[in-house]
Design a protein around this motif. Structure first.
Motif, mmCIF file in Angstrom:
data_model
loop_
_atom_site.group_PDB
_atom_site.id
_atom_site.type_symbol
_atom_site.label_atom_id
_atom_site.label_comp_id
_atom_site.label_asym_id
_atom_site.label_seq_id
_atom_site.Cartn_x
_atom_site.Cartn_y
_atom_site.Cartn_z
ATOM 1 N N ILE A 272 1.159 16.286 -0.119
ATOM 2 C CA ILE A 272 0.899 15.541 -1.359
ATOM 3 C C ILE A 272 0.698 14.058 -1.056
ATOM 4 C CG2 ILE A 272 1.911 14.835 -3.558
ATOM 5 C CD1 ILE A 272 3.339 17.573 -3.609
ATOM 6 N N TYR A 273 1.499 13.517 -0.143
ATOM 7 C CA TYR A 273 1.380 12.097 0.189
ATOM 8 C C TYR A 273 0.031 11.815 0.865
ATOM 9 C CZ TYR A 273 2.439 7.452 1.962
ATOM 10 O OH TYR A 273 2.407 6.097 2.222
ATOM 11 N N TYR B 42 -6.278 7.090 -2.617
ATOM 12 C CA TYR B 42 -6.018 5.654 -2.804
ATOM 13 C C TYR B 42 -7.018 4.810 -2.026
ATOM 14 C CZ TYR B 42 -3.668 1.126 -2.315
ATOM 15 O OH TYR B 42 -3.379 -0.228 -2.296
ATOM 16 N N PHE B 43 -7.202 5.137 -0.751
ATOM 17 C CA PHE B 43 -8.102 4.330 0.076
ATOM 18 C C PHE B 43 -9.565 4.612 -0.247
ATOM 19 C CE2 PHE B 43 -4.335 3.736 2.843
ATOM 20 C CZ PHE B 43 -4.382 2.345 2.915
ATOM 21 N N ARG C 169 1.557 7.001 -6.624
ATOM 22 C CA ARG C 169 0.450 7.909 -6.933
ATOM 23 C C ARG C 169 0.831 9.356 -6.570
ATOM 24 N NH1 ARG C 169 -5.238 6.320 -6.855
ATOM 25 N NH2 ARG C 169 -6.535 8.206 -7.080
ATOM 26 N N ALA C 170 1.503 9.512 -5.425
ATOM 27 C CA ALA C 170 1.910 10.839 -4.969
ATOM 28 C C ALA C 170 2.944 11.451 -5.905
ATOM 29 C CB ALA C 170 2.457 10.764 -3.551
ATOM 30 N N TYR C 171 3.851 10.614 -6.438
ATOM 31 C CA TYR C 171 4.868 11.121 -7.360
ATOM 32 C C TYR C 171 4.207 11.682 -8.608
ATOM 33 C CZ TYR C 171 9.421 11.501 -9.584
ATOM 34 O OH TYR C 171 10.557 11.995 -10.168
ATOM 35 N N GLU C 172 3.222 10.948 -9.115
ATOM 36 C CA GLU C 172 2.503 11.428 -10.291
ATOM 37 C C GLU C 172 1.617 12.621 -9.955
ATOM 38 O OE1 GLU C 172 0.392 8.019 -11.601
ATOM 39 O OE2 GLU C 172 2.176 6.979 -12.388
ATOM 40 N N GLU D 13 0.828 -1.205 0.000
ATOM 41 C CA GLU D 13 0.000 0.000 0.000
ATOM 42 C C GLU D 13 0.867 1.261 0.000
ATOM 43 O OE1 GLU D 13 -3.878 -1.803 2.423
ATOM 44 O OE2 GLU D 13 -2.209 -0.849 3.502
ATOM 45 N N SER D 14 1.910 1.276 0.819
ATOM 46 C CA SER D 14 2.796 2.444 0.879
ATOM 47 C C SER D 14 3.463 2.708 -0.461
ATOM 48 C CB SER D 14 3.862 2.249 1.957
ATOM 49 O OG SER D 14 3.278 2.168 3.242
ATOM 50 N N ALA D 15 3.879 1.614 -1.139
ATOM 51 C CA ALA D 15 4.518 1.756 -2.448
ATOM 52 C C ALA D 15 3.534 2.308 -3.477
ATOM 53 C CB ALA D 15 5.073 0.421 -2.912
ATOM 54 N N ALA D 16 2.302 1.817 -3.439
ATOM 55 C CA ALA D 16 1.281 2.278 -4.378
ATOM 56 C C ALA D 16 0.935 3.747 -4.133
ATOM 57 C CB ALA D 16 0.033 1.406 -4.263
#
Length: 267
Positions: free
Chosen positions: A239-240, A247-248, A213-216, A206-209
């Motif tokens: 942003i994160y 995401y959730f 998403r945050a990078y994009e 989940e953290s990786a996903a």
């Protein structure tokens, strides 16, 4: 062949060989045969200074070829203001350079009593010594001629690099960009690890996903916003968190809208 004229190279050589009055040096070659050309406070965070120093070192060593070990010194010393300071020292003149007969300075003039007689060499400061000696003893003497010692390939390359920085501050764009990106990724990962401590229940997957998403969603745009590839930790956290909420939310909607086993989907 150098793109710099002789006068410019000579001026750079004189500055490079000027010994600081308040320092001691561990090598007798420094400011005698080898002049200081580039510096880098290697404990600092200046990516541009690091890139220029290491790029210059590689190019100067390449220009020196088989003489790199003798003509190029990558020195390190402690400095009261900068801490650890690395300096590129480069041999300015070829090894057979002539020196003044009155002192140890590089000669600037060649003089002789007759056309094919033995030449003697003098610096600018002692040029008049020969004229005075000739007049005193009544010795015929030809007019002094300019002596032009040969510069090493390493010094010529170093001088061109240093002179080029006056017009453009980066020696190697590709090297600088790579170092900036690597430093940015390191700083960004450190900031992400810090904000992720608030969500210890999230799985690694989940953290990786969420991070992707945050990078994009804006983390990638932080590159270049602050000097030396630094990142604003508050912006990273905002942003994160926004990416995590999205995401959730999507994950929850997907779960709520999923068909129940054994139940026909409504059409």
């Amino acid at each position: 062949m150098s793109s710099l004229d002789r006068d410019t190279l000579t001026e750079i050589a004189e500055k490079a060989l000027t010994r600081p009055s308040d320092a001691m040096f561990w090598d007798d070659r420094l400011f005698t045969t080898h002049g200081a050309m580039f510096h880098w406070a290697d404990n600092g965070d200046d990516i541009l200074e690091e890139s220029n120093y290491l790029s210059a070192l590689a190019l100067i060593q390449g220009a020196a070829g088989d003489f790199a070990d003798d003509h190029v010194i990558d020195g390190s010393a402690r400095h009261f203001a900068f801490g650890s300071l690395r300096t590129i020292y480069v041999q300015v003149y070829e090894g057979d350079v002539m020196r003044c007969r009155e002192c140890d300075e590089i000669a600037a003039w060649a003089v002789s009593r007759k056309k094919h007689g033995r030449r003697r060499f003098l610096c600018d400061s002692h040029k008049d010594c020969w004229e005075w000696e000739s007049e005193r003893y009544g010795l015929p003497a030809l007019a002094p001629i300019k002596y032009r010692p040969k510069f090493t390939a390493a010094f010529t390359e170093a001088a061109e690099l240093a002179y080029g920085l006056l017009d453009y501050p980066i020696i190697d764009e590709s090297d600088y960009s790579e170092r900036e990106y690597e430093r940015f990724q390191s700083n960004l990962n450190e900031a992400l690890e810090y904000v992720q401590r608030d969500f210890e229940d999230d799985s690694e997957q989940e953290s990786a996903a969420i991070s992707e998403r945050a990078y994009e969603g804006g983390l990638g745009e932080l590159l270049g916003e602050l000097p030396d590839a630094c990142v604003d930790t508050d912006k990273v956290a905002a942003i994160y968190r926004e990416a995590r909420d999205a995401y959730f939310t999507e994950l929850g909607n997907a779960h709520l809208n999923a068909p129940i086993a054994g139940q026909l989907a409504l059409v």
